[in-house]
Each structure stands twice: as C-alpha cells, then as structure tokens.
Design a protein around this motif. Structure first.
Motif, PDB file in Angstrom:
ATOM      1  N   ASP A  86     -17.165 -47.860  -5.117  1.00 52.81           N
ATOM      2  CA  ASP A  86     -18.021 -47.940  -4.845  1.00 52.81           C
ATOM      3  C   ASP A  86     -17.492 -48.295  -3.625  1.00 52.81           C
ATOM      4  O   ASP A  86     -16.622 -48.854  -3.653  1.00 52.81           O
ATOM      5  N   GLU A  87     -19.020 -47.521  -2.548  1.00 51.46           N
ATOM      6  CA  GLU A  87     -18.388 -48.030  -0.608  1.00 51.46           C
ATOM      7  C   GLU A  87     -17.933 -47.638  -0.092  1.00 51.46           C
ATOM      8  O   GLU A  87     -16.775 -47.349   0.425  1.00 51.46           O
ATOM      9  N   ASN A  89     -18.481 -44.035  -0.216  1.00 57.77           N
ATOM     10  CA  ASN A  89     -19.446 -43.002   0.218  1.00 57.77           C
ATOM     11  C   ASN A  89     -20.598 -43.267   1.064  1.00 57.77           C
ATOM     12  O   ASN A  89     -20.405 -44.067   0.369  1.00 57.77           O
ATOM     13  N   THR A  90     -20.441 -42.205   1.953  1.00 55.21           N
ATOM     14  CA  THR A  90     -22.008 -43.232   2.249  1.00 55.21           C
ATOM     15  C   THR A  90     -23.050 -42.640   1.629  1.00 55.21           C
ATOM     16  O   THR A  90     -22.182 -41.436   1.200  1.00 55.21           O
ATOM     17  N   LYS A  91     -24.022 -43.145   1.545  1.00 56.17           N
ATOM     18  CA  LYS A  91     -24.969 -41.789   1.537  1.00 56.17           C
ATOM     19  C   LYS A  91     -25.629 -40.551   1.611  1.00 56.17           C
ATOM     20  O   LYS A  91     -25.846 -39.581   0.885  1.00 56.17           O
ATOM     21  N   ALA A  92     -25.380 -40.240   2.327  1.00 54.97           N
ATOM     22  CA  ALA A  92     -25.415 -38.871   3.530  1.00 54.97           C
ATOM     23  C   ALA A  92     -24.699 -38.395   2.731  1.00 54.97           C
ATOM     24  O   ALA A  92     -24.562 -37.038   2.493  1.00 54.97           O
ATOM     25  N   LYS A  94     -22.578 -38.834  -0.504  1.00 54.10           N
ATOM     26  CA  LYS A  94     -23.581 -38.455  -1.299  1.00 54.10           C
ATOM     27  C   LYS A  94     -24.851 -37.107  -2.010  1.00 54.10           C
ATOM     28  O   LYS A  94     -24.757 -36.569  -2.627  1.00 54.10           O
ATOM     29  N   ALA A  95     -25.371 -37.478  -0.339  1.00 48.62           N
ATOM     30  CA  ALA A  95     -26.792 -36.621  -1.280  1.00 48.62           C
ATOM     31  C   ALA A  95     -25.958 -35.413  -0.683  1.00 48.62           C
ATOM     32  O   ALA A  95     -26.646 -34.107  -1.030  1.00 48.62           O
ATOM     33  N   ASP A 122     -21.266 -45.369  -8.504  1.00 49.70           N
ATOM     34  CA  ASP A 122     -20.988 -45.853  -7.775  1.00 49.70           C
ATOM     35  C   ASP A 122     -19.991 -47.010  -9.137  1.00 49.70           C
ATOM     36  O   ASP A 122     -20.599 -48.475  -8.806  1.00 49.70           O
TER      37      ASP A 122
END
Length: 144
Positions: A86-87, A89-92, A94-95, A122
C-alpha cells in the motif's frame, strides 16, 4: 542506505496471480509472464528479482461471463491479481497498469473478452511480505 529493492517510494516487489482461459500452453505462459513482469517493472516500478508470478489455466467451458461460458462465446479471458505494498503506487500508475495490461493481453489473445479483470491489491506493509519478513520490517531496515 542503498537497498536494491527500495527507493524513496518504498518497496519494489509484487506477487502476481494470472488466470488464463483455455488449455495450458507453455508458449502463452512464457509470453504472459514476460509481458506482465515488464509492465510491472516499467509502470509500477517493481524490481524483477522480487516479482513472483504464477499462471493457472481454466477451461473455457468452466469460465462464465454474463451467464455464458467462454466456449459458448468463442472468446478467451484473463484475470490478474497483483499484490503490492500500500502507498507505493499512485492512482495514475495503477490506472495506467490496468490499461496497459489489458491492451497487452488483447495483443496476446486477439479473441479476448472485454470482461477480463486486473485487480491491484494494496496490501498493508505490516500484513504482507516474503521470506518470513513483513514489508514494514524491510522498509524500516532499509532506513527509507
């Protein structure tokens, strides 16, 4: 302290389980592992020595989407679960990973059904690890 599996963002490992529809195929397995490992490195920044991948096959007549088997639909599918700390990788990121894995799998399997999933899990650093040590412990030992 320099550590090969850490940087300022933290841990650089991943555990990946890939389910593929159809009968076992050694060439497809190798291509899938290579593709997923490359994207896991380039998009999520994970280190190859600690990327673990397992591939399992499920018969097309045992995989259902919308109540119909892939055999009936004349399609293939995949499901990929990746566990990361967790934490890290960013949301971007992962997307982008979801998009790129799906596109890569569609290139490997032209008959790919759209309802093929990628799940980035995560996991808390204190509840996840390898070699008998949590990622939290590794993080602390690395002085990150």
């Amino acid at each position: 302290m320099d550590h090969p599996f850490f940087n300022a963002k933290g841990v650089h490992h991943a555990h990946i389980v890939v389910h593929l529809s159809g009968q076992p195929d050694a060439a497809l397995t190798r291509k899938t592992v290579d593709t997923v490992a490359e994207l896991t490195q380039s998009v999520l920044g994970k280190a190859l020595p600690v990327i673990a991948v397992t591939v399992q096959y499920i018969a097309a007549d045992s995989w259902f989407i919308g109540g119909k088997s892939l055999a009936e639909l004349g399609k293939s599918a995949f499901h990929l679960d990746i566990s990361v700390t967790d934490e890290t990788n960013t949301k971007a990121e992962k997307a982008r990973y979801l998009r790129e894995v799906h596109a890569a799998m569609a290139r490997l399997r032209p008959d790919l059904h759209e309802v093929s999933y990628v799940h980035v899990i995560d996991a808390r650093a204190a509840a996840y690890g390898y070699g008998g040590q949590t990622q939290e412990y590794r993080h602390q030992q690395a002085g990150v």
